[in-house]
Design a protein around this motif. Sequence first.
Motif, short mmCIF file in Angstrom:
data_model
loop_
_atom_site.label_atom_id
_atom_site.label_comp_id
_atom_site.label_asym_id
_atom_site.label_seq_id
_atom_site.Cartn_x
_atom_site.Cartn_y
_atom_site.Cartn_z
N GLY A 112 0.85 -1.19 0.00
CA GLY A 112 0.00 0.00 0.00
C GLY A 112 0.88 1.24 0.00
O GLY A 112 1.96 1.24 -0.60
N SER A 117 -4.72 -4.96 -6.35
CA SER A 117 -3.74 -3.94 -5.94
C SER A 117 -2.32 -4.43 -6.19
O SER A 117 -1.42 -3.62 -6.48
N GLN A 136 -1.78 -3.62 -9.78
CA GLN A 136 -1.53 -2.17 -9.92
C GLN A 136 -0.08 -1.85 -9.55
O GLN A 136 0.60 -1.08 -10.25
N GLY A 182 -3.09 3.32 -0.17
CA GLY A 182 -3.01 2.59 -1.43
C GLY A 182 -1.72 2.86 -2.17
O GLY A 182 -1.07 3.89 -1.99
#
Lengths: 294, 294
Positions: free
Chosen positions: A10, A41, A44, A136
Amino acid sequence: MKKIVIFGVGLIGGSVALALKKAQPTLGSLSIVGVGRNPASLAQALQLGVIDAGVDSSSAQLKTALADADVILIAAPVAQTAGILASIKPHLNRHTLVTDAGSTKGDVLACALSILAEQAHQFVGGHPIAGAEKSGVGAASADLFVGKNVVLTPTEQTQAETLARATHFWHSCGAKVSHMPAQAHDRIFAAVSHLPHLLAFALVDDIANRANAAELFGFAASGFRDFTRIAGSHPEMWRDISLANKEALLQELTAYQTELALLKTLLENEDGAGLEALFSRASLARNAWSDKKI
Amino acid sequence: MKKIVIFGVGLIGGSVALALKKAQPTLGSLSIVGVGRNPASLAQALQLGVIDAGVDSSSAQLKTALADADVILIAAPVAQTAGILASIKPHLNRHTLVTDAGSTKGDVLACALSILAEQAHQFVGGHPIAGAEKSGVGAASADLFVGKNVVLTPTEQTQAETLARATHFWHSCGAKVSHMPAQAHDRIFAAVSHLPHLLAFALVDDIANRANAAELFGFAASGFRDFTRIAGSHPEMWRDISLANKEALLQELTAYQTELALLKTLLENEDGAGLEALFSRASLARNAWSDKKI
């Protein structure tokens, strides 16, 4: 350092990855493996070039990644630490340094001692004091830790070499590193971080629950904005921090209730001199702190 | 408007003067007279071109200035309002509008009713909601009120024309103007402004009084900085506001103590779901407010 495994990619985990990549010319060739609960995530993080590989926390690849990691960083919400340490333990090479980035250190240390057992001396807890209002991997930055404090919490069993490696790890991210016992850390941050968060959450909740909340929010201005900024923080993360640092935080809440009762008595008694004295002490201390910090 | 008399040429009074001067092409020729306790700050205001003349609050020139003022603005700490109104009364022309910029309105209105007596209908209380972390005329700006709220607190006796003139006065400074009763104003600002100030003062005082204050401040970071920014505010001003809005503020303190006791119970019971629910309500409300405001 050749291989780093990061649990939780994150804001914090991602920023460590980016900082280490930025320092790569000094550190030499480096492969960063991200581990997480959320495939989207991780994808990403991979796409943004934050990590070199992303593995699911229940995958077979994780075993391989852990087995030859130089450093394992746990940067997930603190309540997940026990589960993560348990998943690491069977594959933990005796040369690997394990560290974390949690906001509480007593509970994390207790987990490490109990779960890593005879390998617990390979663990050094850490707490990077870096802003986290955004979360994030999309908010991650190579410069998040530059000039910021990282507190490491070694024990009497921590070997000097292990502590030196953990210190070097965070220095490589640009941070200033200090050491103190986990319990001292938790008492300090209960006062200057955890308590203010709870106070801000309480104020916003108090107002939001009222029939005229919309009218009240409509007239809230810049003082309210700054005071309540930390009330926009991540609820799950703050639930975990509160529970993990329960004892110190309860002491802080009690001390604050005493201070508030004193202030209320001054007001009830219309003690202008007493109110002005309290406000003056606070104002002087706050402005002296601010002048020093900036 | 041809002549404006401003009592208290600090951040607020000075910014009104500068805003009106900026609007002068529309307003026509304008002379601004500043009145104050402190000759040095009047001299500074004159030198900066904020006012066209500065008079001592006990001078004979004040009499002349008041006698032909179109608008008199009181922008001094609220505890001085009674004394200022008493000094105005003997010279108050029946065409002059009297308004103020105090953060509390019930007490100011009570003063106006009692001191201005049969001329009280010439008074309309006002509260510009504009940041005031810096103080003094040196920090004054022509744009301080642009797009900001000014709350006017007319009574049933206020004539429509008087309210229209007060509205026009603040519109000329670039502000948005709304109206509400003084008591409603004081309740709203007790919740969204006065209470947060007291909470921030209390936190900093609580920490500053400890033996390890220096260590605690040393680890305080950005969350603490924003939460406590308003604790750097002017002690005398906040003493006056607290005393002036005592009843509403005591109600707010009591409601907050109840909320804090609830939060403490959740923590004592290690009620993770309850803590997360409270933090989630606050976080959602705070972020919804912030998205709307910015």
